[in-house]
Write a protein that holds these residues in place. Structure first.
Motif, PDB file in Angstrom:
ATOM      1  N   LEU A  95       0.849  -1.185   0.000  1.00  0.00           N
ATOM      2  CA  LEU A  95       0.000   0.000   0.000  1.00  0.00           C
ATOM      3  C   LEU A  95       0.889   1.240   0.000  1.00  0.00           C
ATOM      4  N   VAL A  96       0.599   2.111  -0.949  1.00  0.00           N
ATOM      5  CA  VAL A  96       1.285   3.399  -0.956  1.00  0.00           C
ATOM      6  C   VAL A  96       0.250   4.419  -0.478  1.00  0.00           C
ATOM      7  N   ALA A  97       0.535   5.056   0.632  1.00  0.00           N
ATOM      8  CA  ALA A  97      -0.456   5.948   1.232  1.00  0.00           C
ATOM      9  C   ALA A  97       0.063   7.381   1.280  1.00  0.00           C
ATOM     10  N   LEU A  98      -0.718   8.290   0.683  1.00  0.00           N
ATOM     11  CA  LEU A  98      -0.410   9.729   0.740  1.00  0.00           C
ATOM     12  C   LEU A  98      -1.513  10.424   1.522  1.00  0.00           C
ATOM     13  N   PRO A  99      -1.240  11.207   2.420  1.00  0.00           N
ATOM     14  CA  PRO A  99       0.091  11.535   2.946  1.00  0.00           C
ATOM     15  C   PRO A  99       0.499  10.623   4.095  1.00  0.00           C
ATOM     16  N   GLY A 100      -0.115   9.455   4.255  1.00  0.00           N
ATOM     17  CA  GLY A 100       0.224   8.550   5.350  1.00  0.00           C
ATOM     18  C   GLY A 100      -1.029   7.867   5.836  1.00  0.00           C
ATOM     19  N   LEU A 101      -0.913   7.145   6.944  1.00  0.00           N
ATOM     20  CA  LEU A 101      -2.053   6.408   7.499  1.00  0.00           C
ATOM     21  C   LEU A 101      -2.399   6.949   8.877  1.00  0.00           C
ATOM     22  N   THR A 102      -3.646   6.769   9.242  1.00  0.00           N
ATOM     23  CA  THR A 102      -4.001   7.023  10.637  1.00  0.00           C
ATOM     24  C   THR A 102      -3.412   5.899  11.470  1.00  0.00           C
ATOM     25  N   ASN A 103      -3.331   6.136  12.770  1.00  0.00           N
ATOM     26  CA  ASN A 103      -2.750   5.105  13.642  1.00  0.00           C
ATOM     27  C   ASN A 103      -3.463   3.770  13.537  1.00  0.00           C
ATOM     28  N   GLU A 104      -4.780   3.833  13.582  1.00  0.00           N
ATOM     29  CA  GLU A 104      -5.497   2.533  13.562  1.00  0.00           C
ATOM     30  C   GLU A 104      -5.402   1.866  12.199  1.00  0.00           C
ATOM     31  N   ALA A 105      -5.325   2.664  11.137  1.00  0.00           N
ATOM     32  CA  ALA A 105      -5.142   2.095   9.799  1.00  0.00           C
ATOM     33  C   ALA A 105      -3.780   1.415   9.720  1.00  0.00           C
ATOM     34  N   ARG A 106      -2.772   2.050  10.337  1.00  0.00           N
ATOM     35  CA  ARG A 106      -1.417   1.496  10.314  1.00  0.00           C
ATOM     36  C   ARG A 106      -1.370   0.177  11.076  1.00  0.00           C
ATOM     37  N   GLN A 107      -2.051   0.152  12.229  1.00  0.00           N
ATOM     38  CA  GLN A 107      -2.092  -1.082  13.029  1.00  0.00           C
ATOM     39  C   GLN A 107      -2.763  -2.224  12.262  1.00  0.00           C
TER      40      GLN A 107
END
Ligand SMILES: [Zn+2]
Ligand SMILES: [Zn+2]
Ligand SMILES: [Zn+2]
Length: 457
Positions: free
Chosen positions: A426-438
Motif C-alpha cells: 500500500l502506498v499511502a499519501l500523505p500517510g495512514l491514521t494510527n489505527e489504519a497502520r495497526q
C-alpha cells in the motif's frame, strides 16, 4: 562382556557425517542404486588394524576401513542400509591384538595343568582321579590308598568324562576359559575380553524411489530455485504461530526488495499413492508458519482425496515428471542485474521500474474478478511466474487530504483477499491514521507512507 559394538563407537568418534553432503556417501549410494555394489560384506583380515575390511567398497570409494565403517553406520542410521550380524571378533584389551588363543584352566585354583579323561572314584577312600592314574600292571589300583579296585558299582564307580586339575585334584565338568594374547602374552578372563561385532550391510530396497528422487530431481529443483534468486534451506526448522516448530523439506525465500517471498516445498514419497493425511499435515504446517505459497513434490502420485484437498488449499502439486518439465523450461533469471539494496519508495514510476527489473509483469488499473464474483480494480498488479509458482503482488495507491483511514485500508485488504492475493503493498499519501497502520501491520500489508507520488526530475 565388554561389547564394543561398532555403532556406538562410531557415534562417539565421528558424530559429524552428514550423508547428503558427503561426497563419498553419495557415491556409495549411487553405486548401490545402479546395482554396481550389492551387499557390503566384510572379510576377516588380521593383517589390518580392525581385523576385517570391506575391501571392494573401500577400493571403489578410496576409503580406509574405519572411515568406511563410519559411512556404513551413518547409512544404517538413515535406514538406507540395513545391517546384519556377520561375525564376532575378540580383541586383547591390553594391546588390541586380535591374535588370541584360548586356554583352559582349573576353576578352583586357576592352574592350566588340567587333563580330560574318564574319572574313577574309589568309593572306599573317596579318591577320584583319571582312569589312567589307576592303571598299574593291567589292574586298577587306587593311587591314594593303594588298594586294588575290584567291582565297578561296588567299591568303585565311573564318574564319566571330566577334567581333573593335576595341581589341586579338583574334578570338574567345564574348565574355565581364558584368552592368551600372542602379541603381548597377557592372559585375560573370558568376561574381560573385548568383543567386536562385525556386520554386513544390505541396500534397503524400500528406500529406492525416495533415493532416486533425492539424488537427482531434488538437487535439480534446489539449483533451479537458487538460479532464480531464492535462498534455499533444506529441512528448515520454522516456528509457527502456535509456537510449535515445524520441519519444512525445502524452504525457499527470496527478497525482492518490496516483498519477501517464502515457498514451502514438501516432498512426499510413497510406495504407492500419497494419502490425504500426509497432505493435510503439510498444509497445516504451512498455515501455522504463515506461508501461502505451497508446493508439494510427490513420488509417485496423490490419491484422489488428497488431490482434491490439494487443489482446494491451493497447493501446487508436482509429480516427478511435471517437475522435470518445469526444470527443463525457462532460462534462469539473470539475478546479477537485480538490485540487492533494500527498496526505497521514491516514486510510483521508479517502483514500477524496480519491479520490472525484478522480472515482474506490471498491469496498471488491472480488472480482476474475485471469488465472490465481484469485479475489482487493482492500481498495480505485479505478476511473476518463475516456473514453480506464480507470484502476485497487489499494490494499492491511496491518497487523500487527510491521513488515509482504516476503512480505506480495510477495503483494499478485502479486495486482495477476494482476488486471492496474499502479498499486498500500500502506498499511502500523505500517510495512514494510527489505527489504519495497526490494521495494515496485522494484515501483513507492506506500507509506504509518502508525501508525493512522483518527484520532479
Ligand atoms: Zn586346581
Ligand atoms: Zn583309595
Ligand atoms: Zn595383547
Amino acid at each position: 562382556m565388554t561389547r564394543e559394538t561398532k555403532g556406538k563407537a562410531e557415534t562417539q568418534d565421528q558424530p559429524g557425517i552428514k550423508i547428503w553432503t558427503d561426497e563419498k556417501v553419495m557415491k556409495l549410494v549411487a553405486e548401490m542404486l545402479a546395482g554396481n555394489i550389492a551387499d557390503i560384506r566384510p572379510q576377516i583380515d588380521f593383517t589390518t588394524e580392525l581385523g576385517f575390511s570391506y575391501a571392494a567398497a573401500e577400493k571403489v570409494l578410496g576409503l580406509k576401513s574405519d572411515q568406511l565403517v563410519a559411512v556404513l553406520e551413518a547409512l544404517d542410521r538413515a535406514d538406507i542400509l540395513k545391517k546384519r550380524f556377520f561375525d564376532r571378533l575378540l580383541r586383547c584389551p591390553q594391546c588390541r591384538s586380535l591374535n588370541l588363543r584360548p586356554t583352559t584352566h582349573c576353576p578352583k585354583c586357576g592352574s592350566g595343568n588340567i587333563a580330560r579323561g574318564r574319572i574313577l572314584e574309589h568309593i572306599v577312600c573317596k579318591y577320584a582321579g583319571l582312569e589312567e592314574d589307576f592303571v598299574t600292571k593291567g589292574r586298577y589300583t587306587c593311587p591314594k590308598c593303594q588298594q586294588e579296585l575290584k567291582t565297578v558299582g561296588v567299591d568303585y564307580q565311573s564318574l564319566g568324562m571330566l577334567y581333573k586339575c593335576r595341581d589341586c585334584d579338583e574334578t570338574f565338568r567345564l574348565p574355565q576359559i581364558k584368552w592368551q594374547c600372542l602379541k603381548c602374552f597377557s592372559v585375560t578372563a573370558e568376561d574381560k575380553i573385548t568383543e567386536i561385532d562385525i556386520y554386513y550391510y544390505r541396500f534397503n530396497e524400500e528406500k529406492r524411489s525416495w533415493l532416486e528422487f533425492e539424488l537427482k530431481p531434488k538437487l535439480k529443483l534446489i539449483d533451479f530455485l537458487k538460479q532464480r534468486g531464492y535462498k534455499v534451506t533444506e529441512n528448515a526448522a520454522v516456528k509457527g504461530r502456535s509456537g510449535a516448530e515445524h520441519k519444512i523439506d525445502i524452504l525457499a525465500t527470496r527478497d525482492d526488495g518490496i516483498i519477501t517471498y517464502a515457498i514451502a516445498i514438501g516432498i512426499k514419497v510413497a510406495g504407492d499413492r500419497i494419502e490425504l493425511g500426509e497432505i493435510f499435515d503439510f498444509d497445516d504446517k504451512a498455515y501455522d508458519i504463515g506461508i501461502h505459497d505451497k508446493v508439494l513434490v510427490v513420488v509417485p502420485e496423490l490419491g484422489r482425496e488428497a488431490e482434491k484437498f490439494a487443489s482446494q488449499q491451493r497447493i501446487k502439486v508436482l509429480e516427478v515428471r511435471d517437475l522435470e518439465t518445469v526444470l527443463a523450461g525457462g532460462a534462469p533469471v539473470a539475478i546479477e542485474g537485480i538490485k540487492r539494496e533494500p527498496f526505497e519508495f521514491k516514486s510510483k514510476s521508479r517502483m514500477i521500474d524496480y519491479l520490472v527489473n525484478c522480472g515482474y509483469e506490471i498491469k496498471e488499473n488491472a480488472k480482476v474478478k474475485g471469488k465472490s464474483g465481484a469485479d475489482h480494480s487493482i492500481d498495480i498488479l505485479a505478476t511473476k511466474d518463475d516456473g514453480i509458482v506464480t507470484h502476485h503482488i497487489a499494490i494499492g495507491i491511496l491518497q487523500s487530504e487527510q491521513p488515509v483511514d482504516l476503512s480505506s485500508v480495510f477495503d483494499f485488504d478485502d479486495k486482495a483477499y477476494d482476488i486471492g492475493i496474499m502479498d499486498k503493498v500500500l502506498v499511502a499519501l500523505p500517510g495512514l491514521t494510527n489505527e489504519a497502520r495497526q490494521f495494515a501491520r496485522r494484515q501483513k500489508i507492506k506500507v509506504f507512507e509518502v508525501a508525493t507520488l512522483e518527484t520532479s526530475g
